[in-house]
Design an enzyme around this catalytic site. Structure first.
Site, short mmCIF file in Angstrom:
data_model
loop_
_atom_site.label_atom_id
_atom_site.label_comp_id
_atom_site.label_asym_id
_atom_site.label_seq_id
_atom_site.Cartn_x
_atom_site.Cartn_y
_atom_site.Cartn_z
CB ALA A 18 40.76 35.37 26.52
CB VAL A 20 47.09 34.65 28.43
CG1 VAL A 20 48.27 34.26 27.56
CG2 VAL A 20 46.19 35.63 27.69
CG ASP A 143 41.95 46.15 22.77
OD1 ASP A 143 41.77 47.16 23.47
OD2 ASP A 143 42.08 45.01 23.25
#
Length: 710
Positions: A18, A20, A143
């Site tokens: 992704a 941000v 993670d």
């Protein structure tokens, strides 16, 4: 750029899954909330199974509310891409502090306190129970890394991306190495695809603590493969070997957290937190939110903000809507656009003329005539509450006497000086019948260019050197004594002419004779079609131009004769946008028949500006004056293009044909077809690779490269 109901401000970071953005959510009465928007990359959004898993985890993570976990506010889809709206933390992640630790040793108590706070947030998530059933959900982050632990400038420690990594770590979705450094935080059981529990996050926190203390990772390995081999079969380098001043108690915490056998590891994050808190207390140093905030302010004095996003940049760095509107307002005040095809705001009842002058920010509503090289132009005002009042009175513009030498000086003057001189605007007078019709201007000096643009493309250059003379009349009667119409046409770029003041009391129309300087001597040219479809003759003998005017009140006529010895060429009159638009409520200018005379229509009808074409004088010698025509615009054929997408592992700064596109991942770009040179730079890996790629028109090309294998 807008995503759903959120306005993007700037890009903060990007990763393998992704990108941000800093964003804002606006509400009624000025409500505004700053947050972070995480948008899933397009290639992952196309996988229905991934999206379904991601949505399920997002719903779960949204239920977590803890001071040490970044809260998720919203989940949605916009333009085919899924996004999460989450809490904004004003401060760095631990990756910045790890880099700081490589240069200057961080206090052990500070490192222990930060990791203990992260462990508290993870412990809350591990113990979280289903709201309906009350059963433990067994949620695991999977993670944990310095990139996913943030420290605010108020001293709060927050774990981010909780639950998203669980989706990425499922089966075939384990994207090893795509997000840099993630393999280094995986325990042996995760690498061996064994069943995992909360002790996976304990191991990852141990690696984070090791890096904060030493600025390095526990193993001297550079690639994913070598790191995996070291985690599975080698012992990590003792922290005392890299930093002897680390207290023994903290070394023991690290040994237990990084144990390869998970049975020897801390049972959960709560146990790890307890030992770290005990160590902090044993140092006797106060380490709370205030002390953490002081350290952050000292080590990370400022976070450089990327440029605000612009609408044309889309998802790249750059702007909020308010900034775009402010830029638009500034641009409109500097150079108002001239659109001859689609009028917007009707002109006030003053002067109508082509516009290409900056607006005066101190008086945005009053039309301000400006003399540019001898041509008087009026600025179209913006709409305002005072506009109705201003439109109720005529504006009388007084110009100094026009002389050939004065006009030549005005044309040779710099543009800035010309704009500031030659025109005075006086307050509205009591006589409503007074109307000013400006129908002439001086020519530029020999070899000069006329500064009177008629289209946006002509705003900064002028190549016409034609000349002719016109006279126009205006209907002056209106019920209630008001002005029924105003002058609708001002001829641009005239060598000779007159300023005619027409009154509604049957006064005669008296043009003023002007003797302009000779035109530029150019070589003989063939006839060229003019804008009106007529041929421009090679020779331009002297012409007599007759202009007529009729008073609309009583039908009386006044037919002054104006003649000059200057060779002229007939030209279509240039008029302002609103002067040719009936719905603007202003007079319309039309071509007149070639016979002498002219008449203005009755009250409420359009004003007709008449002219006569040039007549040959019979002189066998051609006049050397020439008309300089603009070369016809050549339309450039559209270049065939294709789309190029970059999938680089782990990441790289991409340059295409010498132009930097940015750091991957980013959306596919549109490039011309053909062969292109691609340069990939990854400073962390020390890689600088150059490749070529062929792009076909109308097709999508994917460029893939694993820099770690290079």
């Amino acid at each position: 750029m807008q995503i759903g109901k959120y306005q993007l401000v700037r890009k903060l970071a990007s990763g393998g899954m992704a990108e941000v953005f800093l964003a804002k959510a606006a509400g009624p009465r000025g409500f505004e909330k700053t947050l972070v928007l995480k948008r899933i990359l397009p290639h992952l959004a196309e996988d229905a199974a991934f999206v379904e898993m991601f949505l399920g985890e997002a719903r779960l993570a949204a239920q977590l509310e803890h001071p040490n976990i970044v809260q998720i506010f919203d989940f949605g889809e916009a333009e085919g891409s899924f996004f999460l709206a989450m809490e904004f933390i004003d401060g760095p992640n631990l990756r910045k502090l790890v880099k700081r630790a490589a240069e200057e040793a961080l206090p052990p108590a500070f490192c222990a306190k930060v990791v203990a706070a992260a462990a508290e947030g993870l412990a809350y998530a591990h113990e979280f129970r289903d709201v309906e059933t009350g059963e433990p959900l067994g949620l695991i982050h999977r993670d944990v890394s310095p990139d996913n632990i943030l420290v605010s400038r108020q001293g709060a420690v927050k774990v981010v991306d909780f639950g998203i990594a669980k989706v990425a770590g499922q089966g075939h979705r384990t994207l090893t190495g795509v997000v840099k450094g993630k393999v280094a935080y995986m325990p042996p059981e995760q690498l061996q695809a064994k069943a995992m529990d909360r002790r996976v996050d304990v191991y990852a926190l141990g690696v984070v603590l090791y890096e904060l203390l030493t600025g390095k990772r526990p193993f001297d390995a550079t690639t994913d493969v070598s790191v995996m081999q070291a985690i599975l079969f080698e012992s990590f380098i003792p922290v005392s070997a890299r930093r002897p001043d680390v207290p023994v108690a903290l070394q023991q915490v690290l040994d237990k957290a990084l144990a390869k056998d998970r049975e020897r590891r801390y049972a959960d994050c709560r146990a790890l937190q307890d030992d770290l808190e005990r160590f902090v207390l044993s140092t006797g140093e106060p380490v709370g939110a205030y002390q953490i905030a002081q350290r952050i302010a000292q080590w990370v004095p400022e976070v450089a903000a990327a440029p605000a996003m612009t609408p044309s940049q889309g998802g790249s760095k750059g702007a909020v809507a308010s900034q775009a509107k402010a830029d638009a307002r500034s641009a409109s005040m500097v150079s108002p656009p001239v659109d001859s095809t689609s009028p917007t705001t009707p002109m006030p009842r003053s002067l109508v003329a082509p516009v290409e002058v900056p607006a005066d920010s101190t008086s945005p509503t009053t039309p301000m005539p400006v003399a540019i090289g001898g041509v008087v132009q009026a600025l179209e005002p913006r709409s305002s509450p005072q506009q109705d009042t201003l439109q109720s009175y005529p504006v009388v513009v007084k110009t100094p006497a026009l002389r050939a030498d004065a006009s030549a000086r005005g044309a040779s003057r710099p543009r800035a000086q010309s704009r500031a001189s030659g025109v005075k605007v006086q307050a509205p007078q009591a006589r409503d019948e007074d109307v000013v019709a400006m129908a002439a201007a001086s020519s530029p000096p020999s070899g000069g260019a006329s500064p009177a643009p008629t289209t946006p493309e002509d705003a900064d250059d002028a190549v016409h050197t034609r000349s002719t003379e016109y006279a126009a009349t205006v209907p002056s009667g209106r019920p209630g004594g008001r002005i029924a119409g105003i002058v609708g046409a001002v001829v641009a770029l005239l060598v000779g002419g007159a300023v005619t003041v027409m009154r509604g009391d049957d006064s005669e129309v008296s043009p003023v004779r002007v003797n302009p300087p000779p035109l530029t001597h150019l070589p003989r040219e063939p006839a060229v079609p003019s804008q009106g479809g007529r041929n421009v003759p090679q020779e331009k003998p002297a012409a007599n131009v007759n202009a007529g005017a009729r008073d609309s009140n009583d039908g009386a006529q006044a037919k002054p004769q104006v003649s000059t010895d200057v060779s002229v060429v007939p030209q279509e009159p240039h008029v302002a946008r609103d002067a040719t638009t009936p719905e603007a409520g202003l007079p319309t200018v039309k071509d007149a028949p070639p016979e002498n005379g002219g008449a203005a229509s009755k009250e409420g009808s359009a004003v007709v500006a008449k002219r006569e074409p040039a007549k040959a004088s019979g002189d066998p010698e051609p006049n050397p004056s020439r008309v300089r025509e603009r070369a016809p615009t050549q339309k450039v054929a559209a270049v065939a293009k294709g789309r190029l997408e970059f999938r680089i592992r782990p990441y790289a700064v991409v340059s295409l044909d010498g132009k930097v596109l940015g750091q991957t991942p980013f959306a596919a770009v549109e490039v011309p077809e053909g062969r292109h040179t691609v340069r990939l730079v990854n400073k962390e890996l020390g890689k600088d690779v150059t490749r070529t790629v062929d792009v076909k028109a109308g097709q999508a090309t994917v460029f893939k490269l694993n820099l770690e294998a290079e």
